[in-house]
Scaffold this motif. Structure first.
Motif, short mmCIF file in Angstrom:
data_model
loop_
_atom_site.label_atom_id
_atom_site.label_comp_id
_atom_site.label_asym_id
_atom_site.label_seq_id
_atom_site.Cartn_x
_atom_site.Cartn_y
_atom_site.Cartn_z
N GLY A 13 9.73 4.29 -1.43
CA GLY A 13 9.15 5.63 -1.54
C GLY A 13 7.64 5.60 -1.38
N MET A 14 7.02 4.59 -1.95
CA MET A 14 5.57 4.44 -1.83
C MET A 14 5.18 4.19 -0.38
SD MET A 14 2.80 4.54 -3.49
CE MET A 14 1.10 4.04 -3.32
N ARG A 15 5.92 3.33 0.28
CA ARG A 15 5.65 3.01 1.68
C ARG A 15 5.80 4.27 2.55
NH1 ARG A 15 9.39 -0.78 2.39
NH2 ARG A 15 8.10 -2.29 1.35
N LEU A 16 6.87 5.03 2.33
CA LEU A 16 7.12 6.24 3.10
C LEU A 16 6.05 7.31 2.86
CD1 LEU A 16 9.05 7.80 4.99
CD2 LEU A 16 10.28 8.55 2.94
N SER A 17 5.55 7.38 1.64
CA SER A 17 4.56 8.41 1.30
C SER A 17 3.22 8.18 2.00
CB SER A 17 4.34 8.47 -0.21
OG SER A 17 3.55 7.38 -0.66
N GLY A 18 2.85 6.92 2.18
CA GLY A 18 1.54 6.63 2.76
C GLY A 18 0.40 6.85 1.78
N MET A 19 0.72 7.14 0.53
CA MET A 19 -0.31 7.35 -0.49
C MET A 19 -0.97 6.04 -0.88
SD MET A 19 0.87 9.80 -3.63
CE MET A 19 2.55 9.25 -3.73
N SER A 20 -2.16 6.14 -1.41
CA SER A 20 -2.80 4.98 -2.02
C SER A 20 -2.24 4.83 -3.44
CB SER A 20 -4.31 5.16 -2.07
OG SER A 20 -4.65 6.16 -3.01
N TYR A 21 -2.38 3.64 -4.01
CA TYR A 21 -1.92 3.44 -5.38
C TYR A 21 -2.73 4.30 -6.35
CZ TYR A 21 1.35 -0.13 -4.05
OH TYR A 21 2.41 -0.78 -3.48
#
Length: 84
Positions: A13-21
């Motif tokens: 999900g994090m990878r798909l979002s492209g958001m930073s941590y």
């Protein structure tokens, strides 16, 4: 230990979002999360294993990102009710 309901992992999900941590951490705080930024990153990367409650808070923070984009919530939640 309970399994994750259908849906992708925190890391996917994090990878798909492209958001930073950092962005995820701020979203996590907005859903009542209390983890530190590095601890959150370690959970998402699988370096630490979150309990069901923490997993669900991180999943909620990720899923709200997708909901804000008008998409479904792809990250799976853990069913904590069946753990008892």
């Amino acid at each position: 230990m309970t399994s994750t309901d259908s849906g992708m992992s925190l890391q996917d999900g994090m990878r798909l979002s492209g958001m930073s941590y950092r962005d995820l951490w701020l979203r996590h705080i907005s859903v009542s999360g209390t983890l530190g930024e590095l601890e959150l990153e370690a959970y998402v990367l699988g370096l630490l294993v979150p309990d069901d409650y923490q997993h669900n808070l991180i999943a909620q923070a990720l899923n709200e990102f997708f909901i804000d984009l008008g998409e479904d919530y792809p990250v799976g939640y853990r069913d904590i009710a069946s753990a008892e």
